[in-house]
Design a protein around this motif. Structure first.
Motif, PDB file in Angstrom:
ATOM      1  N   TYR A 166       0.843  -1.209   0.000  1.00  0.00           N
ATOM      2  CA  TYR A 166       0.000   0.000   0.000  1.00  0.00           C
ATOM      3  C   TYR A 166       0.874   1.253   0.000  1.00  0.00           C
ATOM      4  O   TYR A 166       2.082   1.188   0.245  1.00  0.00           O
ATOM      5  N   THR A 167       0.231   2.372  -0.301  1.00  0.00           N
ATOM      6  CA  THR A 167       0.906   3.680  -0.269  1.00  0.00           C
ATOM      7  C   THR A 167       0.088   4.637   0.593  1.00  0.00           C
ATOM      8  O   THR A 167      -1.102   4.424   0.838  1.00  0.00           O
ATOM      9  N   VAL A 168       0.728   5.709   1.045  1.00  0.00           N
ATOM     10  CA  VAL A 168       0.047   6.737   1.841  1.00  0.00           C
ATOM     11  C   VAL A 168       0.487   8.111   1.355  1.00  0.00           C
ATOM     12  O   VAL A 168       1.669   8.335   1.089  1.00  0.00           O
ATOM     13  N   GLU A 169      -0.459   9.004   1.215  1.00  0.00           N
ATOM     14  CA  GLU A 169      -0.154  10.408   0.946  1.00  0.00           C
ATOM     15  C   GLU A 169      -1.105  11.254   1.790  1.00  0.00           C
ATOM     16  O   GLU A 169      -2.260  10.889   2.003  1.00  0.00           O
ATOM     17  N   ASN A 170      -0.604  12.348   2.306  1.00  0.00           N
ATOM     18  CA  ASN A 170      -1.403  13.238   3.139  1.00  0.00           C
ATOM     19  C   ASN A 170      -2.055  14.295   2.261  1.00  0.00           C
ATOM     20  O   ASN A 170      -1.431  14.814   1.337  1.00  0.00           O
TER      21      ASN A 170
END
Length: 467
Positions: A166-170
């Motif tokens: 998975y990836t995360v961006e704010n």
């Protein structure tokens, strides 16, 4: 000697006059200090009542002696109700003085109110009429009818962080001029075609959306193949760059949170990878109340899972849940009826044995089952009740959520199970709080035109709804 007798007579007359003056009569409304009355209650009924000096300071009880009854509970109610006070029973003969809680009812009173509400409809047609009347009233109560104009600015997005699966961006989205709602978007590492979206509003737990259990939930949903958007409540988390903590307990918080979720939906539905037929929402505690309200208001939400929140005898203990008069709409409603507005969309309600959801299986869930039966969809509403646990979003709450979303949004639950067939969250990386900020470690990246303070917000909001 005569002079001595005169002095004695004067003293007796004075004492008699004082006695007459001190005697309780209607002229003085039989008035006593609250502290005096509580002391009398403790002595007479052999109970203990905990309270701070500040809670009783300056408070008086009119007609005090007239309020006593043979039993202590009725006496306490008679004494405290006019003062907007109450007691919580903490054990046999043990009480704690509390401010009146408008949002917390006796169980039987909540059940009776739900029964009264439910008596207004008896089939799908009459229920649909009720919904058609209630929904616009909710928007009006929130002062979101019509909705304020949407700012034309683009979301502010931080660089993507890549993890195992998975990836995360704010992301910060401007929802009114200078007002931002902040969150973190979790996506599957590999996306093929259109995939589901799960809105994940934070609840009233410490460390906001930065908590480990919040990260575990959203990252695991991404590893299952859905996008999960975790976002702050108003004046909570990164929103504190613009407001004070006490602003969260202003009634407008409920409106701002609702508007924020609507704008998040707008953004998520604009993404090419979003499947509009598979949009869900799940939050716990105050985030659960928000989940119920958003599902009642916005038909774009196709699945909901409120966790440790829904009850007919609890209306939400924070103004962000009950600050605006939504529960007075259309002759009165409650959170269980609002949850029924999700029907026939899939809904999972998770309850426990140590908060206001403790009686969910006894009365409230049978009502919801009946409402789904109007649509021949009773299999689409479920209740997972955990009587031995309390108010949290732990593994016993998260795991049924994963199963429910996988089943209804056709995701592969095996993607998050170990070789023994058990759900495994160990592949999720728990990030440090600053990694999840949109506006820098010290808020230095907050846009220059950002609102600062509640007074400025009120002016901007008032101007936006008058346009």
């Amino acid at each position: 000697m005569k002079q001595h007798k005169v002095y004695v007579l004067l003293i007796c007359l004075l004492l008699n006059a004082v006695g007459l003056h001190a005697q309780q009569t209607t002229d003085g409304q039989y008035k006593k200090t609250l502290k005096e009355v509580l002391d009398e209650i403790q002595t007479k009924y052999h109970v203990t009542i905990k309270y701070s000096p500040a809670m009783v300071s300056g408070k008086w009880v009119n007609y005090a002696e007239w309020r006593f009854r043979p039993d202590v509970d009725t006496t306490l109610a008679n004494v405290l109700t006019p003062l907007d006070l109450k007691v919580n029973k903490e054990g046999l003969g043990k009480y704690k003085l509390k401010e009146y809680e408008y949002y917390r009812w006796a169980v039987i009173d909540g059940w009776k109110e739900l029964d009264r509400i439910a008596s207004q409809y008896h089939d799908k047609a009459s229920w649909e009429m009720r919904k058609a009347e209630l929904k616009p009233e909710l928007y009006k109560a929130l002062e979101l009818s019509p909705l304020p104009a949407k700012p034309v600015s683009k979301p502010i997005i931080t660089p993507k962080r890549v993890f195992d699966g998975y990836t995360v961006e704010n992301i910060a989205i401007e929802i009114l001029p200078g007002l931002y709602i902040n969150g973190s978007l979790y996506k599957p590492l590999k996306i093929n075609g259109k995939i589901p979206v799960i809105l994940s509003p934070d609840g009233h737990w410490e460390h906001q959306r930065y908590r480990a259990d919040c990260q575990l939930r959203c990252a695991t949903l991404a590893r299952m193949g859905a996008m999960a958007y975790s976002y702050d409540l108003f004046a909570w988390g990164e929103s504190l760059l613009q407001f004070k903590e006490e602003d969260h307990r202003r009634s407008l918080a409920q409106t701002i949170q609702t508007l924020g979720a609507i704008r998040i939906l707008d953004y998520m539905l604009s993404l090419k990878e979003t499947d509009p037929a598979r949009v869900g929402i799940s939050g716990g505690s105050g985030g659960g109340s928000h989940t119920v309200l958003m599902t009642a208001l916005d038909d774009r939400i196709k699945l909901s899972a409120p966790v440790v929140c829904v009850s007919s005898y609890f209306y939400g203990g924070c103004p962000c849940e009950s600050g605006m008069p939504i529960h007075q709409c259309d002759g009165g409603t409650d959170n269980v009826e609002l949850a029924a507005m999700a029907a026939p969309r899939p809904q999972l309600l998770i309850s426990d044995g140590q908060d206001w959801t403790a009686q969910m299986p006894e009365h409230d869930f049978p009502y919801l089952k009946k409402m789904y039966r109007y649509y021949n969809a009773q299999n689409l509403v479920e209740n997972v009740h955990i009587p031995t646990e309390g108010h949290d979003f732990g593994p016993s709450k998260r795991f049924p959520l994963y199963e429910f979303i996988a089943k209804n949004f056709h995701l592969n639950i095996n993607a998050i199970k170990d070789k023994n067939g058990k759900i495994d969250e160990s592949e999720v990386a728990i990030e440090k709080e600053p990694d999840m900020y949109v506006f820098g470690n010290h808020g230095e990246k907050l846009p220059a035109g950002a609102i600062k303070g509640f007074d400025q917000l009120q002016k901007v909001f008032t101007a936006s709804i008058k346009q």
